[in-house]
Design a protein around this motif. Sequence first.
Motif, short mmCIF file in Angstrom:
data_model
loop_
_atom_site.label_atom_id
_atom_site.label_comp_id
_atom_site.label_asym_id
_atom_site.label_seq_id
_atom_site.Cartn_x
_atom_site.Cartn_y
_atom_site.Cartn_z
N GLU A 182 0.84 -1.20 0.00
CA GLU A 182 0.00 0.00 0.00
C GLU A 182 0.87 1.26 0.00
N PRO A 183 0.72 2.14 -1.00
CA PRO A 183 1.47 3.40 -1.00
C PRO A 183 1.08 4.26 0.21
N ASN A 184 2.02 5.06 0.68
CA ASN A 184 1.70 5.99 1.76
C ASN A 184 1.96 7.42 1.29
N ASP A 185 1.89 8.38 2.20
CA ASP A 185 2.04 9.77 1.81
C ASP A 185 3.42 10.05 1.20
N ILE A 186 4.45 9.36 1.66
CA ILE A 186 5.80 9.54 1.10
C ILE A 186 5.83 9.07 -0.36
N THR A 187 5.14 8.00 -0.65
CA THR A 187 5.07 7.49 -2.02
C THR A 187 4.46 8.53 -2.94
N PHE A 188 3.37 9.14 -2.49
CA PHE A 188 2.70 10.13 -3.32
C PHE A 188 3.56 11.37 -3.51
N VAL A 189 4.28 11.78 -2.48
CA VAL A 189 5.18 12.93 -2.61
C VAL A 189 6.26 12.63 -3.65
#
Length: 160
Positions: free
Chosen positions: A55-62
């Motif tokens: 599961e991607p997290n906020d760091i992934t999206f950044v």
Amino acid sequence: MYAKCGKISLATQVFNAMESKDVLAWNTIIAGMAIHDHVKEAQQFFKEMKEAGVEPNDITFVAMLSACSHAGMVDEGLLEEAMELIGTMPMEPNPCALGALLGGCRIHGNFELGEMVGKRLINLQPCQSGRYILLSNIYAAAKKWDDARKVRNLGRSERD
């Protein structure tokens, strides 16, 4: 370490040799690709991450927003999609994700979205002077001089 030093092939070799890859490992390889303008590779790793059930997290999206922004892939239409992506993330978007989007708005002259994101960031982090400066620059680019001045003054009063 290899990715930060620009040794992308070595970073990829180490990543591929890992038996178990958690979100930290995926984020590291994606961010490494992003900072060295290997956007297609970052996108491919992001796709593989999701396929692997991580599961991607906020760091992934950044990292993905940063990759796309640096590669000039964030144009007027894609900024709207980026905001929609941030709005549908399974977690509350952090200031880094919103800051990346705000920077893209400034670069690509998206006044409306930039104003909305800038105000949200200032509410989240009223002591971060960079948020005021970016929003002020967005207002100035739109020739909204009074708003630019107000935001700069507001930023100064928050520091005092």
